[in-house]
Each structure stands twice: as structure tokens, then as C-alpha cells.
Design an enzyme around this catalytic site. Structure first.
Site, PDB file in Angstrom:
ATOM      1  N   ARG A 101     -94.348 -45.735 -70.088  1.00 45.16           N
ATOM      2  CA  ARG A 101     -93.338 -44.709 -69.781  1.00 45.16           C
ATOM      3  C   ARG A 101     -93.060 -43.984 -71.089  1.00 45.16           C
ATOM      4  O   ARG A 101     -92.563 -44.589 -72.038  1.00 45.16           O
ATOM      5  CB  ARG A 101     -92.059 -45.339 -69.229  1.00 45.16           C
ATOM      6  CG  ARG A 101     -90.894 -44.381 -69.160  1.00 45.16           C
ATOM      7  CD  ARG A 101     -89.722 -44.900 -68.367  1.00 45.16           C
ATOM      8  NE  ARG A 101     -90.013 -44.854 -66.946  1.00 45.16           N
ATOM      9  CZ  ARG A 101     -89.078 -44.954 -65.984  1.00 45.16           C
ATOM     10  NH1 ARG A 101     -87.809 -45.086 -66.312  1.00 45.16           N
ATOM     11  NH2 ARG A 101     -89.418 -44.892 -64.713  1.00 45.16           N
ATOM     12  N   HIS A 128     -94.569 -38.541 -62.272  1.00 46.26           N
ATOM     13  CA  HIS A 128     -94.110 -39.906 -61.969  1.00 46.26           C
ATOM     14  C   HIS A 128     -94.914 -40.380 -60.747  1.00 46.26           C
ATOM     15  O   HIS A 128     -94.392 -40.514 -59.638  1.00 46.26           O
ATOM     16  CB  HIS A 128     -92.609 -39.891 -61.683  1.00 46.26           C
ATOM     17  CG  HIS A 128     -91.951 -41.236 -61.758  1.00 46.26           C
ATOM     18  ND1 HIS A 128     -92.642 -42.387 -62.038  1.00 46.26           N
ATOM     19  CD2 HIS A 128     -90.652 -41.622 -61.586  1.00 46.26           C
ATOM     20  CE1 HIS A 128     -91.807 -43.411 -62.038  1.00 46.26           C
ATOM     21  NE2 HIS A 128     -90.595 -42.978 -61.769  1.00 46.26           N
ATOM     22  N   GLN A 131     -93.904 -43.385 -58.433  1.00 47.95           N
ATOM     23  CA  GLN A 131     -92.763 -43.058 -57.579  1.00 47.95           C
ATOM     24  C   GLN A 131     -93.238 -42.331 -56.319  1.00 47.95           C
ATOM     25  O   GLN A 131     -92.826 -42.659 -55.198  1.00 47.95           O
ATOM     26  CB  GLN A 131     -91.776 -42.158 -58.362  1.00 47.95           C
ATOM     27  CG  GLN A 131     -90.561 -41.773 -57.574  1.00 47.95           C
ATOM     28  CD  GLN A 131     -89.634 -42.939 -57.324  1.00 47.95           C
ATOM     29  OE1 GLN A 131     -89.266 -43.641 -58.234  1.00 47.95           O
ATOM     30  NE2 GLN A 131     -89.254 -43.163 -56.078  1.00 47.95           N
ATOM     31  N   ASP A 222     -83.343 -35.324 -56.868  1.00 47.41           N
ATOM     32  CA  ASP A 222     -83.406 -36.143 -58.092  1.00 47.41           C
ATOM     33  C   ASP A 222     -82.331 -35.617 -59.040  1.00 47.41           C
ATOM     34  O   ASP A 222     -81.729 -34.552 -58.804  1.00 47.41           O
ATOM     35  CB  ASP A 222     -84.822 -36.033 -58.701  1.00 47.41           C
ATOM     36  CG  ASP A 222     -85.013 -36.910 -59.940  1.00 47.41           C
ATOM     37  OD1 ASP A 222     -84.219 -37.857 -60.155  1.00 47.41           O
ATOM     38  OD2 ASP A 222     -85.957 -36.635 -60.712  1.00 47.41           O
ATOM     39  N   CYS A 261     -85.240 -40.713 -55.872  1.00 46.12           N
ATOM     40  CA  CYS A 261     -85.988 -41.741 -56.609  1.00 46.12           C
ATOM     41  C   CYS A 261     -85.066 -42.718 -57.330  1.00 46.12           C
ATOM     42  O   CYS A 261     -85.482 -43.833 -57.621  1.00 46.12           O
ATOM     43  CB  CYS A 261     -86.930 -41.073 -57.600  1.00 46.12           C
ATOM     44  SG  CYS A 261     -86.078 -39.980 -58.743  1.00 46.12           S
ATOM     45  N   ARG A 289     -91.540 -49.351 -54.425  1.00 46.86           N
ATOM     46  CA  ARG A 289     -92.129 -49.179 -55.764  1.00 46.86           C
ATOM     47  C   ARG A 289     -93.083 -50.329 -56.047  1.00 46.86           C
ATOM     48  O   ARG A 289     -94.186 -50.139 -56.549  1.00 46.86           O
ATOM     49  CB  ARG A 289     -91.028 -49.114 -56.833  1.00 46.86           C
ATOM     50  CG  ARG A 289     -90.189 -47.836 -56.819  1.00 46.86           C
ATOM     51  CD  ARG A 289     -91.024 -46.618 -57.135  1.00 46.86           C
ATOM     52  NE  ARG A 289     -91.720 -46.768 -58.413  1.00 46.86           N
ATOM     53  CZ  ARG A 289     -91.163 -46.521 -59.606  1.00 46.86           C
ATOM     54  NH1 ARG A 289     -89.939 -46.062 -59.685  1.00 46.86           N
ATOM     55  NH2 ARG A 289     -91.854 -46.679 -60.724  1.00 46.86           N
TER      56      ARG A 289
HETATM   57  N1   CP Z   1     -87.119 -44.317 -60.109  1.00 44.50           N
HETATM   58  C1   CP Z   1     -87.326 -44.897 -61.278  1.00 44.50           C
HETATM   59  O1   CP Z   1     -88.361 -44.736 -61.903  1.00 44.50           O
HETATM   60  O2   CP Z   1     -86.305 -45.675 -61.710  1.00 44.50           O
HETATM   61  P1   CP Z   1     -86.173 -46.276 -63.174  1.00 44.50           P
HETATM   62  O3   CP Z   1     -85.977 -45.129 -64.116  1.00 44.50           O
HETATM   63  O4   CP Z   1     -84.970 -47.171 -63.125  1.00 44.50           O
HETATM   64  O5   CP Z   1     -87.415 -47.041 -63.516  1.00 44.50           O
HETATM   65  N1  NVA Z   2     -86.594 -37.018 -63.288  1.00 45.05           N
HETATM   66  C1  NVA Z   2     -86.039 -38.285 -63.664  1.00 45.05           C
HETATM   67  C2  NVA Z   2     -86.660 -39.389 -62.905  1.00 45.05           C
HETATM   68  C3  NVA Z   2     -86.088 -40.752 -63.165  1.00 45.05           C
HETATM   69  C4  NVA Z   2     -86.793 -41.844 -62.423  1.00 45.05           C
HETATM   70  C5  NVA Z   2     -86.206 -38.485 -65.155  1.00 45.05           C
HETATM   71  O1  NVA Z   2     -87.274 -38.170 -65.670  1.00 45.05           O
HETATM   72  O2  NVA Z   2     -85.258 -38.948 -65.788  1.00 45.05           O
END
Ligand code: CP
Ligand code: NVA
Length: 306
Positions: A101, A128, A131, A222, A261, A289
Site C-alpha cells: 500500500r 484499489h 477493493q 467513498d 469501501c 475483501r
Molecule cells: N477499504 C479499505 O481498503 O480499508 P482500509 O483502508 O482500512 O484497509
Molecule cells: N479513497 C480512499 C480509499 C480508502 C480505502 C483513500 O485512498 O484513502
């Protein structure tokens, strides 16, 4: 499926459907896959915080008989201590896969270029993918087949929007993306999704007028501020408030289901009451997930048994 999972944009519709089917099979018969990653170790690198992704990968890998090492780089650049290239080369000496990440998609590309093991995108600035697979798995469970269904994404055009567009186009889902002026999804990615959609008959529409949104099967939203975006909420709240997903919008669109999400910000992008209502698919998405990621892991590095 390719050797890495960075975006899904090079997958074919048949590959995407097969991966979704695998996720369904793993969810239904987990014991059939309990040795799929036996003896395999993955490293998870996180530059940003996470609840769902971190825990669902860790527990999911255990359920497949594998092992995950979490490398705590939260709030740091991976390459703070050494080059990303050197991290990829070193980690490849010990592990069978890298989950990452990161802030910049280019960091994933560097990891993938130099690692000799698969690299999985656990969220970056642009995508993502894990997701999106979980989300369409949830929709599949609700509608049995997502092809020809319509998903409206309402809010900030971001990494989640982009992956929904690509995976949805591959699966034949019609999509309407409704964003305030100045907060649209990336034009290049919309175009890529439209090209993919030509293979499946899906349509992709973009709007800036929320009142123009008609009947859809699902409304998805989101956060208005993604991780790393330092814009003060107060400066954008006025712009985004008309795009809040609430009961009135659900009624306007004759929509039965709402998706997010998470993490969700109650009474900002979505009303608290809607999250807690029977329309909410949020916990199904969260649960999925793990099953979606396990399908990705089995495809990329599983000791295939089926
Ligand atoms: N939706 C998602 O990726 O959640 P987190 O940021 O908690 O991993
Ligand atoms: N768009 C959000 C998604 C979190 C899972 C972010 O990048 O923070």
C-alpha cells in the site's frame, strides 16, 4: 492473470470473470483451499494506515495455509532507508509475494520491476484493485450476475473509482460516475475503461449534476478526502455536500442498495442512518475483501489443487 496485480487493466473479461468465480468458490468452500499457500510467505508493506486490507490479508493468508509478515512503514515512504529497488531485491530473497500500500503508483511499478515474486497493489494513489474485486463479488451475491447491472459512483473521483471503472467494465457493469466539477476521475483511466467496455457492452457515463442521476441498481460512495490529501475538510465540504449519499438520493434513483469501501465518515459522504439500514452492503463488502484477495493470491502463487 498477469504475474503481478497492479491494476487489472491488462486482464481480459474472461480472466476477470474466472477470478470472480474463484473468489465465490473460495468463499463457499474454504476448506478446499486451506493448503493453497502452504509453505508460502508474503510480506506486506504499508506506507499508509489500514484496518480492512491489513487484517483481511493477514487472516486470509493464514486460512490458505500461508504466513504474512507485516512491515510497518506507516506514514513513511518505503524508500526512506533504502531504495525501493533494493527493498524489492532483498525481499525476493525470502518471500513468495509482496503486498504493498503506497502513495505513488510508480513505487509499485518499481517493486514489480525488480522483485522476482508477485507484487499485489493494496491501494495506491490511482487504484484499489482488491477493493473493486470484493465489491463486485458482493454485487454478484446480491444480483447473481452483475453483467448489465448499473452502478452509480457518487463523490470524489479517486483510486476506488478508477478500479471500479476498470473491473466493472471487464465484467460488463454499466457505470455512472457523478463528481463535482474539479473532482472528476482521471480522464485517461475513464478512456481505458471505455475501451475495455467495448468488449463487454458496458457503458460509462460521467455527470457533474447529481440531479441528472436516474434509476440505478447500486449507489457507491467513498471519502471526499483520500489518505494523504491534506485539503482541509471545510474548504471542500460545501462543494461535496450536495453529493452526499442519503435517503433522498436513494429515492431519486429508485435504488435498493448502497456501497462504500470504508472507512466511512458518517453524515458526510453518506448518512449514518443509511450505513445502518438494510440497504447497506458495507459489511458484505468488508467480508468479501478476504475472499477476493484469497482468489488473487491463489491465482498468483497458489499450489493449485483444483
Ligand atoms: N477499504 C479499505 O481498503 O480499508 P482500509 O483502508 O482500512 O484497509
Ligand atoms: N479513497 C480512499 C480509499 C480508502 C480505502 C483513500 O485512498 O484513502
Amino acid at each position: 492473470m498477469q504475474d503481478n496485480l497492479l491494476t487489472f487493466k491488462d486482464s481480459s473479461p474472461a480472466q476477470m470473470q474466472a477470478l470472480l468465480n474463484l473468489a465465490l468458490m473460495i468463499k463457499r468452500s474454504p476448506s478446499d483451499y486451506r493448503d493453497a499457500l502452504k509453505g508460502k510467505s508474503l510480506v506486506a508493506l504499508f506506507e499508509k494506515p489500514s484496518l480492512r486490507t491489513r487484517v483481511s490479508f493477514d487472516i486470509g493468508i493464514q486460512k490458505l495455509g500461508g504466513h504474512m509478515v507485516y512491515l510497518d512503514s506507516q506514514s513513511n515512504q518505503l524508500a526512506g532507508r533504502e531504495d525501493t529497488k533494493d527493498m524489492a531485491l532483498n525481499l525476493s530473497c525470502w518471500c513468495d509475494g509482496i503486498i504493498a500500500r503506497v502513495y505513488q503508483h510508480s513505487t509499485l511499478e518499481t517493486l514489480a520491476q525488480h522483485a522476482s515474486v508477485p507484487v499485489i497493489n493494496a491501494l495506491c494513489d490511482l487504484y484499489h484493485p482488491c477493493q473493486a474485486l470484493a465489491d463486485y463479488l458482493a454485487m454478484t451475491e446480491i444480483f447473481h450476475d452483475v453483467k448489465g447491472r448499473t452502478l452509480a459512483y457518487v463523490g470524489d473521483g479517486n483510486n476506488v473509482t478508477h478500479s471500479l471503472l476498470i473491473v466493472g467494465a471487464l465484467l460488463g457493469v454499466h457505470q455512472v460516475v457523478v463528481t463535482p466539477v474539479g473532482h472528476a476521475a482521471d480522464a485517461t483511466i475513464i478512456e481505458q475503461a471505455r475501451i475495455i467496455a467495448q468488449q463487454t457492452g458496458a457503458t460509462i457515463t460521467t455527470l457533474t449534476d447529481i440531479k441528472a442521476l436516474g434509476s440505478v441498481d447500486v449507489i457507491y460512495t467513498d471519502t471526499w478526502l483520500s489518505m494523504g490529501d491534506k485539503t482541509p475538510l471545510e474548504t471542500i465540504k460545501e462543494t461535496f455536500m450536495p453529493f452526499q449519499v442519503n435517503e433522498a438520493l436513494m429515492q431519486q434513483c429508485s435504488t435498493e442498495y448502497v456501497m462504500h469501501c470504508q472507512p466511512a465518515h458518517r453524515d458526510l459522504e453518506i448518512t449514518s442512518s443509511l450505513i445502518d439500514s438494510p440497504a447497506s452492503l458495507l459489511m458484505l463488502q468488508a467480508e468479501n475483501r478476504m475472499h477476493a484477495q484469497n482468489a488473487i493470491l491463489v491465482s498468483l502463487l497458489g499450489n493449485l489443487i483444483n
